[in-house]
Write an enzyme that holds these catalytic residues in place. Sequence first.
Site, PDB file in Angstrom:
ATOM      1  N   GLU A 174       4.705  -0.085   7.974  1.00  0.00           N
ATOM      2  CA  GLU A 174       4.991  -0.455   6.603  1.00  0.00           C
ATOM      3  C   GLU A 174       5.257   0.819   5.786  1.00  0.00           C
ATOM      4  OE1 GLU A 174       1.414  -2.021   4.987  1.00  0.00           O
ATOM      5  OE2 GLU A 174       2.228  -2.257   2.982  1.00  0.00           O
ATOM      6  N   ASP A 192      -1.463  -1.603   6.509  1.00  0.00           N
ATOM      7  CA  ASP A 192      -2.744  -1.306   5.884  1.00  0.00           C
ATOM      8  C   ASP A 192      -3.725  -2.457   6.025  1.00  0.00           C
ATOM      9  OD1 ASP A 192      -2.261   1.236   5.016  1.00  0.00           O
ATOM     10  OD2 ASP A 192      -1.298   0.572   3.161  1.00  0.00           O
ATOM     11  N   ASP A 218      -5.357  -3.620   3.636  1.00  0.00           N
ATOM     12  CA  ASP A 218      -5.543  -4.262   2.327  1.00  0.00           C
ATOM     13  C   ASP A 218      -4.707  -5.539   2.199  1.00  0.00           C
ATOM     14  OD1 ASP A 218      -3.013  -3.363   2.171  1.00  0.00           O
ATOM     15  OD2 ASP A 218      -3.356  -1.902   0.568  1.00  0.00           O
ATOM     16  N   ASP A 262      -1.882  -6.221   0.573  1.00  0.00           N
ATOM     17  CA  ASP A 262      -0.444  -6.081   0.830  1.00  0.00           C
ATOM     18  C   ASP A 262      -0.162  -5.956   2.318  1.00  0.00           C
ATOM     19  OD1 ASP A 262       0.357  -6.303  -1.713  1.00  0.00           O
ATOM     20  OD2 ASP A 262       0.591  -4.136  -2.090  1.00  0.00           O
TER      21      ASP A 262
END
Length: 646
Positions: free
Chosen positions: A437, A510, A512, A514
């Site tokens: 990403e 990640d 998280d 997103d």
Amino acid sequence: MTTVEDHVTAAGGRYSAKDMSVLEGLEPVRKRPGMYIGSTGLSGLHHLVVEVVDNSVDEAMAGYCTQIDVTLLVDGGCRVVDNGRGIPTDVNPQYRLSGVEIALTRLHGGAKFGGSGYKVSGGLHGVGVSVVNALSRRLVVEVDRDGSRYRMEFVDGGKPLGKLELVGPSPRGRRGTSVTFWPDASILEEVNFRAQTVMERLQVYAFLNAGLQINFRDEREGAPAPMTYCYKGGIVDFVKHLNASKDPLFKKVAYFKVAEEGGEVEVALQWNTGYNEGLYGFANGISTIEGGTHVEGLKKALTNVVNKYARGRGLLKEKEENLLGEDIREGMCAIVSVKLHDPQFEGQTKAKLGNTSIRSLVERATNEKLAEWLEENPSEGKLIISKAVQASRARVAAREAREATRRKSPLEGAGMPGKLTDCRTRDPRAAELFIVEGDSAGGSAVRARDPETQAILPIRGKILNVERARLDKMLKNNEIQALVAAIGAGVGEEFEVAKVRYHKVIILADADVDGSHIRTLLLTLFFRQMKPLVEEGHVYCAQPPLFSTVVGKEKIYLKDEPARQRFLAEHPNHKTEFSRLKGLGEMDWEELGNTTMDRAHRTLLRVDIEQAAIADEACSILMGDDVEQRKQFIIDNATEIRFLDI
Ligand code: 0RA
């Protein structure tokens, strides 16, 4: 198929301990657990639950059991209680063992296991429990039969602590079997049950056995609320449930059931306004994710019946071509559940039904019964045909779009997308593709990689949500084009898994919100448009560590909270703070390489589909149009967002 007759002996008497054939003890199971339960990881652990529940479900299929209670205990055990006939308690004169002891300490004669650990004999009693016993540090079985309660306990992989004991009268009217086991951590790498995995499995059992009530309770801390699964409508309810996360084309569900000497077939069908095909096969209650003869039979007859119907009604003109199967199946949600003696499971993961007799049974049943249903339901019939006609037009458009993509980026060599930093090897077995990403993390990954075997494809921002788009639109998206070209095996119906350029396609995002969104988008793309890539285990998620700390001069990375807890337990005097790593961006390239990409240190999660139908549902809910439903799903699954069983 399990029928009542199966349990009546040749002599016509009641099935009892003397009828159980005995082969061997449990040592082979402990020596080669993988042979019996597929793996010693999480999936093997859950297989133990499945093996025990299977026996109770068999009792239900035979018509003797109406309720099964599954409880995950605070101390790590799992209890399965049914109200079936109870395992026979009398002593087998030849072996001088009680039926209970035979069932729990001997590998049953009829038992055969495929490589993946699926029970190939399907529907035989007393097959799986002994395997569970062999892999448990402790197991307690209680049987209520003929008004008495019996109990027996085993330790260390099936060593009896005494004989089967009569402990007293049964509670009023109680009949059945209770098995409680504590999985053996010296053999299994993972002994912590995941409530979600167990619940999915129980729900599928409940759908496949109309009217059977399955109660689930997790008594551990932080557990989800208790659940009861019971579906009077069986697979009709299953289809409604799957389509509830979508937009059904009409309310009714087509349903038929045909039982013959050689087997039994049950089909439920409904269409939604979406573009995906969801056809799920089960044989003797086992999910056949690789399909097989039952699924082939249904597909063939469906294409035939619908075309005939469309012509008969003038919905397809004489000069128009026949609708293809894939056109008809667009937006279709179907369950085909068969029951048969001696099912043959084939394929890579032993999840493909091979019995040819079932193909013709399903085909005949569908040809006859579905034609009847269409005659009786003309307005639904019209909707199905008009949807299929639209799909056939879109198919032509998609073919053109695909050809355009192919011209722009030929699948071999020079035509690779500009953003791809390829590896040197051309051996797909050794090659890995990291989908990263963002460009900056992509840059670190390029520096950290092993250029011989590791390729990097950075993707920017959010890729298109493929759940809401037909293939022709998808293929106009640059990120998707790059992915399709890099993987090199085509897309959609044309996807050919043998052509994949990397046997490991690794999503590096990640930890998280997103990151998990992008992971979900990518998994949806793979699941919907490159399904064999997932089915054959080529899709992985990298796990960048969540914490770091310092010991002396050395920086230590810890993958998650349990790892941090373990570290603290092992280093009681550790005083240094932990830093929480927020994302890939926080690590320099060396850290990224050491913790997440280097084969020696990384841990990868392989994405697999155990219950394809449930994964499909999760996909629709997470990626579909219904925002409220998505919110609820995320709230319900918040403790542990599991997707496609990763
Ligand atoms: C062998 C024979 C019979 C029942 C069972 C096994 C049985 C096994 C399990 C395991 C969990 N629950 C179970 N319930 C039943 C038939 C006994 C008869 O004919 O009475």
